[in-house]
Enzyme design. Structure first.
Site, short mmCIF file in Angstrom:
data_model
loop_
_atom_site.label_atom_id
_atom_site.label_comp_id
_atom_site.label_asym_id
_atom_site.label_seq_id
_atom_site.Cartn_x
_atom_site.Cartn_y
_atom_site.Cartn_z
N GLY A 65 0.82 -1.21 0.00
CA GLY A 65 0.00 0.00 0.00
C GLY A 65 0.85 1.25 0.00
O GLY A 65 2.08 1.21 0.06
N GLY A 68 -0.42 9.08 1.26
CA GLY A 68 -0.08 10.29 0.53
C GLY A 68 1.42 10.39 0.30
O GLY A 68 1.87 10.91 -0.71
N LYS A 87 7.30 0.91 6.66
CA LYS A 87 6.78 2.15 6.08
C LYS A 87 7.99 2.97 5.64
O LYS A 87 8.85 3.29 6.46
CB LYS A 87 5.95 2.90 7.13
CG LYS A 87 5.39 4.23 6.63
CD LYS A 87 4.41 4.83 7.62
CE LYS A 87 3.93 6.19 7.16
NZ LYS A 87 2.86 6.74 7.99
N ASP A 182 -5.02 13.79 12.38
CA ASP A 182 -5.52 13.28 11.09
C ASP A 182 -6.34 12.01 11.32
O ASP A 182 -6.16 11.01 10.63
CB ASP A 182 -4.35 13.03 10.13
CG ASP A 182 -4.83 12.94 8.68
OD1 ASP A 182 -5.96 13.40 8.39
OD2 ASP A 182 -4.06 12.43 7.83
P1 ADP Z 1 0.62 8.06 4.98
O1 ADP Z 1 1.32 8.65 6.17
O2 ADP Z 1 1.40 8.19 3.72
O3 ADP Z 1 -0.82 8.49 4.85
P2 ADP Z 1 -0.27 5.65 6.37
O4 ADP Z 1 0.58 5.38 7.56
O5 ADP Z 1 -1.59 6.33 6.63
O6 ADP Z 1 0.56 6.48 5.26
O7 ADP Z 1 -0.55 4.31 5.60
C1 ADP Z 1 -1.33 4.23 4.42
C2 ADP Z 1 -2.11 2.92 4.37
O8 ADP Z 1 -1.19 1.81 4.42
C3 ADP Z 1 -3.06 2.72 5.55
O9 ADP Z 1 -4.36 3.23 5.30
C4 ADP Z 1 -3.08 1.22 5.73
O10 ADP Z 1 -4.08 0.63 4.92
C5 ADP Z 1 -1.69 0.77 5.25
N1 ADP Z 1 -0.80 0.59 6.42
C6 ADP Z 1 -0.18 1.54 7.15
N2 ADP Z 1 0.52 1.01 8.17
C7 ADP Z 1 0.36 -0.31 8.09
C8 ADP Z 1 0.85 -1.44 8.86
N3 ADP Z 1 1.60 -1.29 9.95
N4 ADP Z 1 0.47 -2.67 8.46
C9 ADP Z 1 -0.31 -2.86 7.36
N5 ADP Z 1 -0.81 -1.85 6.61
C10 ADP Z 1 -0.47 -0.60 6.95
#
Ligand code: ADP
Length: 337
Positions: A65, A68, A87, A182
């Site tokens: 995934g 932004g 991440k 957020d």
């Molecule tokens: P950003 O800071 O770029 O918005 P996020 O941390 O919100 O990124 O992560 C984006 C998407 O990735 C989340 O909505 C979720 O579906 C997936 N995601 C984030 N962290 C995890 C994790 N620890 N395990 C699995 N999926 C994750």
């Protein structure tokens, strides 16, 4: 009379200017989000290649995934013999976000509803440099889950148990002195192994709102727009400095969206109209399809920047929303499919 007229036209000018500023901010925010997403996804450049091993322990399996700004990978923790998530963000992007996220995840290590941080580091793939966090893998987010359910709604038999878990995680975050800023359904995830557990994720926009002595910091004037337009409080639209009450408003809007399938302003694009609709839908008016939730809405709306939310009271109010015949081990909506 002349001076009155002058004042009036000055006020009008100011309002116009504020409107222009709002539009500019909105555009900037959109552009940033788009740029990040386009960069990360359309470009198709994985910041870390599959098969790479980080910290001699975490082997990247696949990209799962992207938000932004970040790319999210599933990885194999060779020590614990378990899956985990990585991440990653380009180092040339605003690295404050990732630093903040690390600070918060470390401060809340071991807390229920917060993914456990397992490591952090830097990686270079050709000439692409990135920063990464290794953390506990979670499952689907509630925005995706909701859209996969009948009528795109979470039933009241599942919703309030779910949101109570979000609220508990949020209270721990606030207790540690941080605001999320957020909150939204795509930042609430079900557990990867136990899907009855809910996790609060994405601490890139957090802010420390308590000083070292545990007192609420003085509000700053005229702060930038933070968060996601659909879920932000009216204070956030007005560029006021935010307090825990504003996270709770985003929690409120998220609950209404998950249970109703939409918010009264879901189809609106202009910030001006969204503000008007938010103003027109307070308390009971926001809860016409979930009248049991009106007490929660009214309590949250009664708070201001300086209020210390009474979480015990809030937990009890949310708990009261559960249908009286709800059984202890009743499956969650997503366990039936
Ligand atoms: P950003 O800071 O770029 O918005 P996020 O941390 O919100 O990124 O992560 C984006 C998407 O990735 C989340 O909505 C979720 O579906 C997936 N995601 C984030 N962290 C995890 C994790 N620890 N395990 C699995 N999926 C994750």
């Amino acid at each position: 009379d002349k001076s009155k007229k002058n004042e009036k036209s000055k006020r009008k000018e100011k309002v116009e200017e504020e409107k222009k500023e709002d539009k500019k901010d909105e555009k900037k925010e959109e552009k940033k989000q788009r740029a990040g997403a386009v960069y990360n996804q359309m470009n198709n450049t994985n910041l870390i290649n599959e098969g790479s091993t980080l910290l001699s322990r975490f082997e990247i399996e696949a990209i799962i995934g992207g938000g932004g700004f970040a790319q999210i990978y599933r990885a194999q923790d060779k020590l614990r013999k378990d899956f985990c998530a990585v991440k990653a963000e380009r180092s040339n992007q605003d690295i404050r976000r990732m630093k903040l996220e690390i600070t918060v995840l470390l401060a809340l290590r071991g807390s229920v509803g917060i993914p456990e941080i397992l490591g952090q580091g830097k990686w270079q793939n050709g000439d692409i440099k990135c920063q990464y966090i290794v953390m506990q893998l979670v499952g689907r987010n509630l925005s995706d889950v909701r859209k996969s359910l009948p009528h795109r709604r979470i039933s009241d038999r599942t919703l309030y148990r779910t949101m109570l878990q979000v609220l508990k995680a949020l209270s721990l975050l606030h207790g540690a002195g941080f605001l999320h800023r957020d909150l939204k359904p795509s930042n609430f995830c079900i557990g990867a192994t136990d899907c009855t557990r809910i996790y609060l994720i994405d601490y890139g926009l957090t802010r420390q709102y308590l000083d070292k002595g545990g007192l609420v910091r003085k509000p700053r004037a005229g702060v930038g727009l933070r968060g996601t337009i659909r879920y932000m409080s009216l204070d956030a639209h007005a560029r006021h400095d935010l307090g825990p009450n504003n996270d709770l408003v985003a929690f409120l809007y998220s609950t209404i969206e998950c249970g109703d399938g939409s918010l009264p302003w879901s189809k609106e694009h202009s910030q001006e109209n969204i503000i008007k609709l938010k103003q027109a839908h307070a308390g009971e008016k926001l809860c016409t399809k979930q009248p049991v939730f009106a007490k929660v809405a009214e309590y949250i709306e009664s708070l201001n920047y300086h209020s210390i939310p009474d979480y015990e009271k809030l937990f009890a109010l949310v708990e009261e929303c559960n249908p009286p015949d709800l059984k202890d081990n009743e499956p969650y909506d997503w366990q039936y499919r």
